[in-house]
Design a protein around this motif. Structure first.
Motif, PDB file in Angstrom:
ATOM      1  N   GLY A 134       0.966 -16.417 -11.461  1.00 46.79           N
ATOM      2  CA  GLY A 134      -0.240 -16.564 -10.670  1.00 46.79           C
ATOM      3  C   GLY A 134      -0.157 -15.729  -9.775  1.00 46.79           C
ATOM      4  O   GLY A 134      -0.928 -15.876  -8.676  1.00 46.79           O
ATOM      5  N   TYR A 135       0.645 -14.568  -9.872  1.00 48.62           N
ATOM      6  CA  TYR A 135       0.576 -13.498  -8.456  1.00 48.62           C
ATOM      7  C   TYR A 135      -0.721 -12.878  -8.237  1.00 48.62           C
ATOM      8  O   TYR A 135      -1.320 -12.326  -9.342  1.00 48.62           O
ATOM      9  CB  TYR A 135       1.410 -12.215  -8.817  1.00 48.62           C
ATOM     10  CG  TYR A 135       2.922 -12.868  -8.596  1.00 48.62           C
ATOM     11  CD1 TYR A 135       3.610 -12.920  -7.468  1.00 48.62           C
ATOM     12  CD2 TYR A 135       3.857 -13.267  -9.618  1.00 48.62           C
ATOM     13  CE1 TYR A 135       4.778 -13.403  -7.175  1.00 48.62           C
ATOM     14  CE2 TYR A 135       5.102 -13.662  -9.376  1.00 48.62           C
ATOM     15  CZ  TYR A 135       5.808 -13.588  -8.187  1.00 48.62           C
ATOM     16  OH  TYR A 135       6.922 -14.363  -8.153  1.00 48.62           O
ATOM     17  N   ALA A 136      -1.105 -12.646  -6.933  1.00 47.37           N
ATOM     18  CA  ALA A 136      -2.334 -11.738  -6.793  1.00 47.37           C
ATOM     19  C   ALA A 136      -2.341 -10.586  -7.299  1.00 47.37           C
ATOM     20  O   ALA A 136      -1.162  -9.697  -7.010  1.00 47.37           O
ATOM     21  CB  ALA A 136      -2.741 -11.841  -5.302  1.00 47.37           C
ATOM     22  N   GLY A 137      -3.119  -9.764  -7.888  1.00 49.67           N
ATOM     23  CA  GLY A 137      -3.273  -8.471  -8.368  1.00 49.67           C
ATOM     24  C   GLY A 137      -3.401  -7.325  -7.531  1.00 49.67           C
ATOM     25  O   GLY A 137      -3.491  -7.722  -6.371  1.00 49.67           O
ATOM     26  N   GLY A 138      -3.558  -6.150  -8.127  1.00 48.64           N
ATOM     27  CA  GLY A 138      -3.747  -5.133  -7.075  1.00 48.64           C
ATOM     28  C   GLY A 138      -5.144  -4.570  -7.324  1.00 48.64           C
ATOM     29  O   GLY A 138      -5.194  -3.221  -6.927  1.00 48.64           O
ATOM     30  N   GLN A 139      -6.142  -5.167  -7.951  1.00 51.69           N
ATOM     31  CA  GLN A 139      -7.415  -4.327  -7.763  1.00 51.69           C
ATOM     32  C   GLN A 139      -7.964  -4.997  -6.269  1.00 51.69           C
ATOM     33  O   GLN A 139      -8.887  -5.843  -6.559  1.00 51.69           O
ATOM     34  CB  GLN A 139      -8.433  -4.868  -8.897  1.00 51.69           C
ATOM     35  CG  GLN A 139      -7.929  -4.097  -9.980  1.00 51.69           C
ATOM     36  CD  GLN A 139      -8.447  -4.573 -11.554  1.00 51.69           C
ATOM     37  OE1 GLN A 139      -9.469  -5.332 -11.491  1.00 51.69           O
ATOM     38  NE2 GLN A 139      -7.950  -4.308 -12.740  1.00 51.69           N
ATOM     39  N   ALA A 140      -7.520  -4.371  -5.491  1.00 48.40           N
ATOM     40  CA  ALA A 140      -7.859  -5.020  -4.020  1.00 48.40           C
ATOM     41  C   ALA A 140      -7.492  -3.756  -2.967  1.00 48.40           C
ATOM     42  O   ALA A 140      -7.014  -2.778  -3.343  1.00 48.40           O
ATOM     43  CB  ALA A 140      -7.157  -6.044  -3.777  1.00 48.40           C
ATOM     44  N   GLU A 141      -7.755  -3.922  -1.721  1.00 47.90           N
ATOM     45  CA  GLU A 141      -7.513  -2.990  -0.648  1.00 47.90           C
ATOM     46  C   GLU A 141      -5.856  -3.114  -0.302  1.00 47.90           C
ATOM     47  O   GLU A 141      -5.344  -2.159   0.081  1.00 47.90           O
ATOM     48  CB  GLU A 141      -8.131  -3.110   0.666  1.00 47.90           C
ATOM     49  CG  GLU A 141      -9.615  -2.894   0.195  1.00 47.90           C
ATOM     50  CD  GLU A 141     -10.488  -3.175   1.672  1.00 47.90           C
ATOM     51  OE1 GLU A 141     -10.581  -2.136   2.192  1.00 47.90           O
ATOM     52  OE2 GLU A 141     -10.932  -4.339   1.713  1.00 47.90           O
ATOM     53  N   TYR A 142      -5.603  -4.215  -0.373  1.00 45.14           N
ATOM     54  CA  TYR A 142      -3.859  -4.513  -0.297  1.00 45.14           C
ATOM     55  C   TYR A 142      -3.390  -5.347  -1.292  1.00 45.14           C
ATOM     56  O   TYR A 142      -3.904  -6.269  -1.658  1.00 45.14           O
ATOM     57  CB  TYR A 142      -3.783  -5.147   1.100  1.00 45.14           C
ATOM     58  CG  TYR A 142      -4.181  -4.351   2.349  1.00 45.14           C
ATOM     59  CD1 TYR A 142      -3.342  -3.439   2.975  1.00 45.14           C
ATOM     60  CD2 TYR A 142      -5.551  -4.421   2.753  1.00 45.14           C
ATOM     61  CE1 TYR A 142      -3.938  -2.600   3.947  1.00 45.14           C
ATOM     62  CE2 TYR A 142      -5.780  -3.511   3.645  1.00 45.14           C
ATOM     63  CZ  TYR A 142      -4.997  -2.717   4.395  1.00 45.14           C
ATOM     64  OH  TYR A 142      -5.569  -1.968   5.663  1.00 45.14           O
ATOM     65  N   ALA A 143      -1.974  -5.521  -1.221  1.00 42.07           N
ATOM     66  CA  ALA A 143      -1.092  -6.251  -2.157  1.00 42.07           C
ATOM     67  C   ALA A 143      -0.113  -6.567  -1.698  1.00 42.07           C
ATOM     68  O   ALA A 143       0.746  -5.597  -1.100  1.00 42.07           O
ATOM     69  CB  ALA A 143      -1.070  -5.706  -3.841  1.00 42.07           C
ATOM     70  N   ARG A 144       0.636  -8.010  -1.955  1.00 43.51           N
ATOM     71  CA  ARG A 144       1.825  -8.155  -1.635  1.00 43.51           C
ATOM     72  C   ARG A 144       2.736  -7.931  -2.947  1.00 43.51           C
ATOM     73  O   ARG A 144       2.407  -8.226  -4.026  1.00 43.51           O
ATOM     74  CB  ARG A 144       1.969  -9.704  -1.321  1.00 43.51           C
ATOM     75  CG  ARG A 144       3.327 -10.395  -1.130  1.00 43.51           C
ATOM     76  CD  ARG A 144       3.218 -11.745  -1.090  1.00 43.51           C
ATOM     77  NE  ARG A 144       4.531 -12.459  -1.503  1.00 43.51           N
ATOM     78  CZ  ARG A 144       4.851 -13.530  -2.462  1.00 43.51           C
ATOM     79  NH1 ARG A 144       3.917 -13.735  -3.209  1.00 43.51           N
ATOM     80  NH2 ARG A 144       6.117 -13.813  -2.561  1.00 43.51           N
ATOM     81  N   VAL A 145       3.958  -7.249  -2.718  1.00 42.39           N
ATOM     82  CA  VAL A 145       4.910  -6.932  -3.738  1.00 42.39           C
ATOM     83  C   VAL A 145       5.964  -7.760  -3.273  1.00 42.39           C
ATOM     84  O   VAL A 145       6.779  -7.492  -2.369  1.00 42.39           O
ATOM     85  CB  VAL A 145       4.897  -5.461  -3.868  1.00 42.39           C
ATOM     86  CG1 VAL A 145       6.001  -5.266  -4.850  1.00 42.39           C
ATOM     87  CG2 VAL A 145       3.775  -4.683  -3.810  1.00 42.39           C
TER      88      VAL A 145
END
Lengths: 391, 235
Positions: A134-145
């Motif tokens: 359920g990790y937030a993905g990377g089609q975004a302005e920022y992402a947590r890795v």
């Protein structure tokens, strides 16, 4: 920030959501400069994964600039330009120790569900349903890795985003699939599916010494791209593929076959109808037409490589053919961390320029349109890059 | 492994030899510890240990339940969960040392709020229930075999009597350390399994499995993977 959120079957929306923040000491925040839509994102778009939740941020092919670091991340600096493998890996478990990073033991925060389905949980993945964390993905302005000390790869100067972006997934995925073919001198490899992974598999198989690659699809521009990549092409709507493969290989069959299509194969005639019906009735979750064909087409003692994504159950796999011909199957989500440095070197050496696969570049605001044309293969769409910074 | 009593459908779930052996060892130790102390105790402890021994001998869970009922008069439910993980690159000694300080347990056991060491063997535990209130009890360490085995049990008077054991066993060289956790809950008369389940979250089996996995994550990676607090477009 702006992010592409899944809101149901055939529905993604670009929404304003809270900026990500550091949660664990090994986290980093990346400001995304380029991100792509993957063929496997279409499985989510098509509503085939029941563990998606409305509002999930999708996307797992992304790169950018490090803007924030957890206190335990020492090997990268703020401002570094990085690519991010789509598989999340801790770097220290049994599987990571063996470079099987897509099987990491520690990166799925909620493995309970997938364990019911698969026995054990593979690694967490960015933006790819709650089955895989359920990790937030990377089609975004920022992402947590998460596990950023293992999951960020610095990119040397002089390479464009377009050249290195696909190190996050499809280039290593095509490469691992080709490596899984166990290619020997003189081998013929047959690859079903000329989407982005298929394209990289074709080039990788040739890089790994295949004598011939035969690529199978029905979309003219994809077959054309495959031809430019060095493959001999077959249009399965015009020709009986099994018969053609047999003839082209002196009656022996391809030494290795690859299913670069996965669970949403089109399928034709009665068989296609059967699988669509079974899937609609929830009697099977995946449509394995290509896998069936590939197993039957493969030469005796050959190898079946499966980079195409499957999530659940399939019906009527020709196990008799598989067993009696003594075939070997190799598959798995890609161990990106293992392949990335080597493939980056290939790019630096000029052996391959992965940007060949891009057909569309658009603002992240246009993502919903992008999903539509990618899904329906309109506008000759093969690969879409989204730019958060673009108007 | 999860045990629910009374129940008729788990008789098919026979114990493996190694599990039976494990039960015998842990159960035997609990009985010895219980009997060797004169305090009333430990009645509970002895019972719980006895049931484990019986469980080991008979390899039949329903008999354990019958014994439990016979000796305690409880017709209520008891619940036993057993889970194992393998932890890489950590010796039994390192893992034992972390666990032996019970005050570390809340860092990976979700429903535990705190554990306070009272003296060499006694500790005070506090856990949260879904209703938001806290349940507390004192626990006594029963066996402390350095780098190998720790067992503990609540002292009489706990709302939910419970006992636990954790065993650290080196796997094949280079293959890490196996950690086996066994927890057992015995509610007071009248309570039912579901009530315990509520106190210890929806599914105790799942919760304890997650706790043990969190221990593995913490030991292998230094943190516990989570998505709590991440961004989403949920409305």
């Amino acid at each position: 920030m702006r992010a592409v959120c899944w809101q149901g079957t055939n529905k993604v929306q670009v929404e304003t959501v809270p900026d990500p923040k550091i949660i664990n000491p090994r986290d980093a925040i990346v400001k995304i400069t380029s991100t792509a839509i993957c063929g496997s994102d279409l499985h989510l778009y098509n509503g085939l994964n029941p563990t998606m939740k409305k509002g999930d941020i999708v996307g797992h092919e992304f790169m950018g600039e490090v803007v924030e670091l957890g206190r335990k991340v020492k090997n990268v600096k703020i401002g570094d330009r990085v690519v991010v493998p789509f598989t999340i890996a801790c770097g220290s478990c049994f599987f990571c120790n063996r470079q099987l990073t897509s099987q990491c033991d520690n990166s799925n925060p909620s493995p309970w569900g997938v364990e019911q389905l698969m026995g054990y949980s593979p690694s967490g993945l960015f933006g790819y349903s709650h089955l895989t964390g359920g990790y937030a993905g990377g089609q975004a302005e920022y992402a947590r890795v998460p596990f950023a000390d293992v999951g960020l790869f610095k990119i040397p100067d002089g390479l464009t985003d377009e050249q290195v972006l696909f190190l996050t997934d499809i280039f290593p995925t095509g490469y691992m699939a080709a490596e899984n073919c166990d290619i020997q001198p003189g081998d013929t490899v047959a690859i079903w599916g000329c989407g982005p992974v298929g394209q990289f598999a074709i080039r990788s198989a040739l890089m790994l010494g295949a004598d011939r690659v035969i690529a199978i699809d029905r979309v003219p521009e994809r077959l054309q791209m495959a031809k430019l990549s060095g493959a001999i092409t077959l249009n399965y709507e015009e020709i009986e593929v099994g018969e053609a493969l047999k003839e082209m290989t002196g009656g022996r069959g391809p030494d290795a076959v690859m299913d670069a299509v996965g669970m949403e194969a089109h399928g034709m005639g009665l068989e296609g109808f059967y699988d669509k019906t079974m899937q609609a009735l929830k009697l099977e979750t995946d449509r394995p037409n290509v896998l069936r064909q590939a197993i039957v087409a493969c030469r005796k003692g050959g190898t079946v490589s499966v980079p195409g994504v499957y999530t659940g159950l399939v019906d009527k796999i020709p196990m008799g053919a598989f067993m009696n011909k003594g075939l070997t199957m190799k598959t798995g989500q890609t161990n990106i961390h293992k392949y990335l440095p080597k493939l980056l070197e290939h790019i630096q050496n000029g052996d391959i320029d992965p940007s060949f696969v891009i057909t569309h570049t658009m603002s992240i605001e246009q993502a919903p349109h992008g999903y539509e044309i990618f899904k329906h293969k309109q506008e000759s769409c093969i690969k879409i890059v989204l730019k958060p910074g673009m108007n | 492994m999860e045990l629910r009593v009374p129940s008729s459908d788990n008789s098919s779930d026979k114990l493996s030899d190694s599990e039976r052996l494990g039960s015998l060892i842990v159960g035997g130790a609990l009985v010895l510890t219980g009997l060797s102390q004169r305090s009333l105790l430990r009645n509970l402890l002895t019972v719980s240990g006895g049931s484990l021994v019986y469980h080991g001998v008979m390899g039949d869970k329903s008999l354990q339940n019958k014994l439990m009922e016979a000796t305690t008069g409880l017709t209520a439910s008891s619940l036993r969960v057993e889970k194992t993980v393998t932890i890489q690159n950590k010796s039994p000694e390192e893992l034992y040392t972390f666990w032996r300080n019970f005050e570390n347990l809340p860092t990976f056991m979700k429903n535990l709020q705190s554990v306070r060491i009272v003296n060499e063997t006694r500790s005070h535990w506090a856990a949260k229930s879904p209703m938001g209130n806290s349940i507390e009890w004192d626990a006594e360490m029963l066996i402390d075999r350095p780098n190998e085995l720790i067992t503990w049990a609540s002292v009489p008077g706990a709302d939910v009597a419970n006992s636990g054991s954790v065993r650290f066993t080196p796997a094949y060289p280079g293959r890490g350390t196996e950690v086996k956790l066994i927890l057992e809950y015995s509610p007071p008369g009248g309570a039912i399994t579901d009530a315990i389940a509520k106190v210890f979250n929806e599914s105790p089996k799942q919760q304890i499995g997650e706790d043990l996995r969190h221990f593995k994550m913490l030991m292998e990676t230094g943190e516990i993977a989570t998505i709590e607090g991440q961004s989403s477009g949920r409305r």
